[in-house]
Design a protein around this motif. Structure first.
Motif, PDB file in Angstrom:
ATOM      1  N   THR A  31      17.753  42.915  61.559  1.00 38.50           N
ATOM      2  CA  THR A  31      16.681  42.822  62.456  1.00 38.50           C
ATOM      3  C   THR A  31      16.767  43.624  63.843  1.00 38.50           C
ATOM      4  O   THR A  31      16.094  44.381  64.173  1.00 38.50           O
ATOM      5  CB  THR A  31      16.422  41.229  62.674  1.00 38.50           C
ATOM      6  N   LEU A  36      14.819  47.018  65.156  1.00 36.28           N
ATOM      7  CA  LEU A  36      13.749  46.976  66.550  1.00 36.28           C
ATOM      8  C   LEU A  36      14.340  47.760  67.782  1.00 36.28           C
ATOM      9  O   LEU A  36      13.385  48.208  68.510  1.00 36.28           O
ATOM     10  CB  LEU A  36      13.718  45.484  66.670  1.00 36.28           C
ATOM     11  N   THR A  81      15.489  44.102  54.993  1.00 44.64           N
ATOM     12  CA  THR A  81      15.290  43.936  56.688  1.00 44.64           C
ATOM     13  C   THR A  81      14.826  45.189  57.207  1.00 44.64           C
ATOM     14  O   THR A  81      13.755  45.427  57.990  1.00 44.64           O
ATOM     15  CB  THR A  81      16.573  43.613  57.333  1.00 44.64           C
ATOM     16  N   TYR A  82      15.505  46.335  56.850  1.00 43.78           N
ATOM     17  CA  TYR A  82      15.190  47.618  57.471  1.00 43.78           C
ATOM     18  C   TYR A  82      13.639  48.047  56.845  1.00 43.78           C
ATOM     19  O   TYR A  82      12.815  48.707  57.469  1.00 43.78           O
ATOM     20  CB  TYR A  82      16.157  48.658  57.294  1.00 43.78           C
ATOM     21  N   THR A  88      11.083  45.891  59.014  1.00 44.39           N
ATOM     22  CA  THR A  88      11.063  46.112  60.350  1.00 44.39           C
ATOM     23  C   THR A  88      10.381  47.565  60.542  1.00 44.39           C
ATOM     24  O   THR A  88      10.051  47.845  61.426  1.00 44.39           O
ATOM     25  CB  THR A  88      12.446  46.100  60.891  1.00 44.39           C
TER      26      THR A  88
END
Length: 275
Positions: free
Chosen positions: A103, A107, A201-202, A205
């Motif tokens: 995460t 970001l 997750t990638y 995001t």
């Protein structure tokens, strides 16, 4: 993306797939330590912003690691080099670390990821080359909270670097008293625990991010994934055979020297992007 850039990306992906697969089996690193800088170099030719380029390289690498880790871990498991009890102990905390690191990595400015990659690779290289291994190592005993801390840290760093865990977990397990071959085999299995949540997750995001290449799901480029996976899973078996046929000292030196060169290249790229 023009034809020449596409050919370059595919060529680098093929080379990264072969090299990453061999190193995955040889060193338990999931191949990401090769795939991330290779993809970073190829993607930089497309004119993408350096920080965004690193995020795509990391996310794409994590997606390929899912399959590479399965192939490498199975090979080591057949040779008795995977500690299943350690996986049960360490798995949950590594998962937490991956979610945190993935995460954060998706970001923040991608240049931070370049710095993390370069610094960690340099520290591990120094450790693997210069630290002497004790004869007949015995696993050290730690409480579950301490193991949880190590696992969370290893998972977070691995997710931010786009690697399968071996770069962090192999030297850590060896330091904790595990035989280098068992450390390599167990780290290969840990790569699967890192790859699945890390890639997801990638994707999330990076969803809707401007400036991504065609065939991308968030920060994961599917074209590169489709090229790399068959090669890494095939050549991981070659790496496993090599790992069980050479001296432990040679294995540590090979790991350390390769990481040192990779770290140097990433530092140079980081300085170039800052200037």
């Amino acid at each position: 993306m023009d034809t020449q850039t596409l050919i370059t990306l595919l060529s680098v992906a093929i080379g990264a797939g072969i090299g990453g697969g061999i190193l995955a089996g040889l060193l338990g690193v999931g191949g990401g330590i090769v795939i991330v800088p290779a993809l970073y170099f190829a993607l930089s030719l497309t004119g993408m912003e350096p920080g965004l380029t690193m995020q795509v390289a990391v996310g794409t690498s994590l997606a390929t690691i899912i399959f590479t880790a399965m192939s490498s871990a199975y090979g080591h498991y057949k040779k008795g080099s995977v500690d299943t009890d350690l996986l049960k102990l360490w798995g949950p905390s590594i998962l937490v670390g991956v979610l945190l690191g993935g995460t954060l990595g998706g970001l923040v400015d991608g240049r931070i990821l370049i710095g993390v990659f370069a610094v960690v690779a340099a520290l591990v290289a120094i450790d693997m080359v210069f630290r002497k291994v004790r004869t007949g190592p015995e696993p050290r005993s730690f409480s579950k909270p301490v193991w949880a801390f190590f696992g969370t840290l290893a998972g977070a760093i691995s997710a931010m670097m786009g690697i399968g865990g071996g770069t962090v977990c192999v030297p850590l397990l060896n330091f904790l008293g595990y035989d280098i071959r068992k450390a390599v085999g167990t780290s290969a299995a840990i790569g699967f625990i890192i790859g699945v949540p890390g890639a997801i997750t990638y994707i999330l995001t990076g969803w809707g991010q401007d400036g991504l290449l065609p065939f991308s799901l968030g920060y994961v480029n599917l074209l590169a994934v489709l090229v790399i996976i068959p090669l890494t899973t095939t050549f991981a078996r070659v790496g496993v055979k090599i790992a069980h046929s050479i001296p432990q000292r040679a294995l540590r030196l090979a790991f350390g020297l390769f990481l040192g060169l990779t770290s140097l290249r990433m530092f140079m790229d980081l300085l170039g992007s800052l200037s």
